[in-house]
Every structure is written in structure tokens, then in C-alpha cells.
Scaffold this active site. Sequence first.
Site, PDB file in Angstrom:
ATOM      1  N   THR A  92      -7.774  37.534 -54.391  1.00 29.17           N
ATOM      2  CA  THR A  92      -6.575  36.727 -54.310  1.00 29.17           C
ATOM      3  C   THR A  92      -5.288  37.492 -54.015  1.00 29.17           C
ATOM      4  O   THR A  92      -5.178  38.683 -54.260  1.00 29.17           O
ATOM      5  CB  THR A  92      -6.394  35.884 -55.585  1.00 29.17           C
ATOM      6  OG1 THR A  92      -7.657  35.376 -55.995  1.00 29.17           O
ATOM      7  CG2 THR A  92      -5.486  34.720 -55.364  1.00 29.17           C
ATOM      8  N   ASP A 128     -17.572  30.730 -57.393  1.00 27.28           N
ATOM      9  CA  ASP A 128     -16.714  30.202 -58.447  1.00 27.28           C
ATOM     10  C   ASP A 128     -17.335  28.977 -59.117  1.00 27.28           C
ATOM     11  O   ASP A 128     -16.854  28.528 -60.162  1.00 27.28           O
ATOM     12  CB  ASP A 128     -15.332  29.835 -57.892  1.00 27.28           C
ATOM     13  CG  ASP A 128     -14.361  31.002 -57.928  1.00 27.28           C
ATOM     14  OD1 ASP A 128     -14.709  32.046 -58.510  1.00 27.28           O
ATOM     15  OD2 ASP A 128     -13.256  30.879 -57.375  1.00 27.28           O
ATOM     16  N   SER A 187      -8.853  29.523 -60.716  1.00 29.18           N
ATOM     17  CA  SER A 187      -7.847  29.910 -61.714  1.00 29.18           C
ATOM     18  C   SER A 187      -6.486  30.137 -61.085  1.00 29.18           C
ATOM     19  O   SER A 187      -5.537  30.503 -61.784  1.00 29.18           O
ATOM     20  CB  SER A 187      -8.286  31.187 -62.427  1.00 29.18           C
ATOM     21  OG  SER A 187      -9.447  30.971 -63.181  1.00 29.18           O
ATOM     22  N   GLY A 232      -5.879  37.938 -59.511  1.00 26.58           N
ATOM     23  CA  GLY A 232      -6.498  38.504 -60.700  1.00 26.58           C
ATOM     24  C   GLY A 232      -7.654  37.726 -61.278  1.00 26.58           C
ATOM     25  O   GLY A 232      -7.939  37.856 -62.472  1.00 26.58           O
TER      26      GLY A 232
END
Length: 595
Positions: A406, A453, A479, A501
Site C-alpha cells: 500500500t 485479503d 484495512s 501498513g
Amino acid sequence: MKRWLSPLLLTLLLAACAQPPAAPPQPEAASGYTAKPGWSFERFAVAAANPLATEAGARVLREGGSAVDAAIAVQMVLTLVEPQSSGIGGGAFLLHWDGRRVQAYDGRETAPAAVDERLFLDAQGQPMPFAQAVASGRSVGVPGTVAMLALAHRQHGRLPWARLFQPAIDLAERGFPVSPRLHTLLAAERALPADPVARAYFYRADGTPHPVGHALRNPELAAVLRDIAAIGPRALVDGPVARAIVDKVRQHPSLPGALTLDDLRRYQPREREALCHPLRTGGRWVRLCGFPPPSSGGIAVGQILGLLSRTPQALAGLRDGRPGADWLHAYTEASRLAFADRAQYVGDPDFVPAPGGDWNSLLAPEYLNARAQLIGPQRMPEARPGRPAGATLAFAPMPAQPEAGTSHISIVDGRGNALAMTTTIESAFGSRLMVSTDPSRPGGFLLNNELTDFSFAPADAQGRPIANRVQPGKRPRSSMAPTLVFDAHSGEPLMSAGSPGGALIIHYTAKALHGSLHWGLHPQAALDLPNFGTLGGPLMLEQNRFPDATVQALRALGHTVQTVEMTSGAQALVRRGARWLGGADPRREGIVAGD
């Protein structure tokens, strides 16, 4: 279902009894810590993870472009210069403020139509090793970033679409200097060289990565970007680029995927309703706007800060420039409650109903009041999901699983528009599959591994389905937590923030928000603070950043504490008076630019 899941649970339980739980691996390796000065601007600002990308966005704003225009230019340059983190082969979430409303643009990848919930189970019905699933054709979701940006540009763009691709095209043709971070990650990478296109582009003949400063040219990406500039997202769903994407996935030598041209053509970005709610912080009320499901970030960040504000520790300040043990205890307990709800409820809203029919039920004041009562002076033995008004526990909680990758972009323009965009290909270097349409041209772009994911296990031992299980056409839970903050009374935008992260995005973003809004820090000082967080297991503290007394005090409160490298990459812009203050994470290469 019991036949394959019960032995797995037994193994995990026995391991847990034998030793303390291990901290999860970090999504991207550390590459050093470089102090940043912090920035201040009057008219507009761009914060992004690489100086070349930041400057491309600032140049667009100087030419009269909008915040969305600048974000497109930034993303295309990031595809080239930060290929390990995001790109046109991945997905993104964008929150946008146009002076009247907040819009949430969902460019999350989708699962191909031919997959089912056993996608990541082996022949024995067991979840396959995570690393094996990542570096495969099975992990690739239908890319959504370009289609989402085109939707946002149709509504908010001011400069021509094609103009926004020129900075990345120029850099790809003449070459960009390999950065220290890219070189470090390439040197540590083991799966990427197995792809012949990636190996020929990123590595020298002896197998070592190109050195720092090497001018890395990518004529293949330049050609692809020219096609997208000319005809828009259609360049990725029809023609040679689309066929190259599908062939790369379906011809993987060991774990081919099911992606088809029809999957690419059917993809549609979504415009969703942002999750906006009041938050009392720093002695005043703000309106916190986060991204809704399929992201869990907006809910989790809102819950953590909302629960924390209801504890006595909310009034605590910094101790010697760091959070103290009492504050960290309350924050960690709030986080455990938020992550329990996340595991229980959150998935693609087109497949998973919101608890009580409304995702805001998880942020309702009455619900947070009740949940905050569970935060006591000692670590609670078990953090269980709550039951918002009208909610049922129809799903099983999702087991813990790695998340990765990301990049984040924050932009405000001179017309009062603001955005926060978090963009990803998931793991560092995604699926390790590099797409090229012409073998004679070096380079290309990397495909995501976003489908990892999803929960590898589709159900629990009792057969209850997991909300975030694999289903055709579904978007995996994320997330990512792009966040915009407004003054609750005037409506004036106050802050844009977010971070990469993996699941720790939630903590890195919450730290930036609390540090800037509650502790009143310059955004650079807020990002400089040591990192901390839990994903439900051990409390992780950033290595060498907390005194031993803090660690011992937290252990006395019942926490299992582990010190690890925590490689955030947050960006933040904060309005103070008539100026925008900017910060870029010292753990990565980003800067802030503007006028």
C-alpha cells in the site's frame, strides 16, 4: 468443515501454549529512518510516498488542475517509481471533498466469476501456505484503480485526462533513479525474480538488483500509459494489455488463476456513502469521515478513537515525547474491541449485510458507551465482538491472517477541494507477476495479490460462514483508512491523512489523527511519534523507541509486549489558521510539496 479446520485449530492452540504469540510479519521491510522537516503552505499541498510523485502532483495543481487531477498524476508516477506498493494493476479507495459533500470512490479489486470459497484450500481442504498463495495467479483480483480514477475525474477533473499521464510517461521513457528503498526491497525479495519479465527489468544479469541511482527505464509502461491516456480504462479491458493481463494470470506455472477478459470488462467502480461521525478530541468536536466497507479502516479507526475518548486516559498527554503506559493500555484495549468487531462483521457490503442494517451502528454513541465500559485497569482476558442494536451473529469471526503493501496520498487544492486516497497492490510487489505486451520492451506493471485479503478458511469448525470468505465478484475486506476531518461547527476541512501498513494501517492512521487533533502536534511531529498497535495478539511497540519502564509497566497490566520494526508510511495535511501544514513519514521516502 470440521474435518479440515479442527486439526488446524488444535495445532494453533498447542503452539500458543508452548510459546508467546509471534508478532505478525511487517507488510514491507524497513529501509531506514530519515528525519523530515515538516512543511507549510498557503494555497495547496500534495503529500505522497515518493518525491517524484509528489512533485508531479504539485505541478498539476500549479497548472490549474484539481485535487483529483493531481491524484491521477501522482498515482501514475507511483506505478513507475514505487512499484512494490501500488499501481495500475491494483486497487484504491478515494475520499473526496468538493466543498459540499464527501464522496467515497471504491476502486477495490474483485474476485473473478469462476472462483469459489475453496480458492486458497489445498487438495486436503487445508488453507495453503500464505506465501505460496500470494505469488500465484490465484491471488490476482480484477484491477480497479484506473476505472475508479476515471469516474472521479469525470466528476471533478479540470485538466484533460491525457495530460495527467505525461509526467509518468516522460519518467518511464528517460528513466528514474532507483531509490534506496526500492533497492533494499528488491535485494530482500525472493519470489519476484521467478517472473522472467520482472527479473529482466529489476535485476542485473548476475541476479543482483540495479544499484541506487541507476536510471531505470520502463518503455513498456510508457506505452501502456499512452493507451490509457488515449482511451481511458478501456485500454485495460480490451486489446493487447487486457489479453496480457489474463494470459499472465492463467499461465502461471504452478497456481494459475481464473481471471478472464469478461471479468475485466464487467468491473465497475462504486461510489459509496462515506462514514462520517462526530468525535470529541483536543477539547473540541470534529467530524471524522472514513471509508466504508469493504474497508474496515474507517470503522476501526472511528471505534478506537471513539472508545479512547470515553476513557480517563483520553486526557493523558505525552511523556518525554512518547505515549505513556496508561494511555497505551487504554488504546490497546480499545483496539482489541475494534478488531473483534472487524473480524465478526466487516466484508463487501454487496454480499455482507451491515449489523442492524447500518454500518454506523458500529459507531453509534450508545454502542461505544457500552463497549468503553469493558476497558478496565487490567488487560481484559478476551475481547469479543459486540452486538449493535438489531445485529445478529450470523457469521463466524475471521481468523487472523497477514495483510500487506500500500501507499497513501493526501491532497488539498487551491479551490478548497481535499482528498485522501490509499492505493495498493497488496503485498510488496503484489503477486510478483509483471505484465508486458512486447518482450522487446523492458518493464511493464505488476499485478495485485488482493484476493489473499479474503479469509482462506470459508467457515469455522461449526460450519458458520465467515463474512470475508471468497465469493465470485466480491471485493475482499481491506484495512485501508483514507480519512478526512472537518470542524463540526463550521464544516471547514481540517485534515487529510492515511498510511500504508496492512492491518496496521488502522493504528498508523489513528496515531496521526490523535497526535495532530488531540495532542495538537504539527503533523510531522505526529508522524514522527513511535508506532504501536495490536491486531488482537501481542501489543507491538516500535523497536528502540520506548523506554524499558513503559514495556515493563504494560506487561504488569497483563499485555504481551513485543518490540519490532513497524514500517509505516503515513502522510498528513492539517489546517492551522490560514495555512496547511504537511508531514511525511520518516520511515519511507515521501515528501510534501505545494505553494
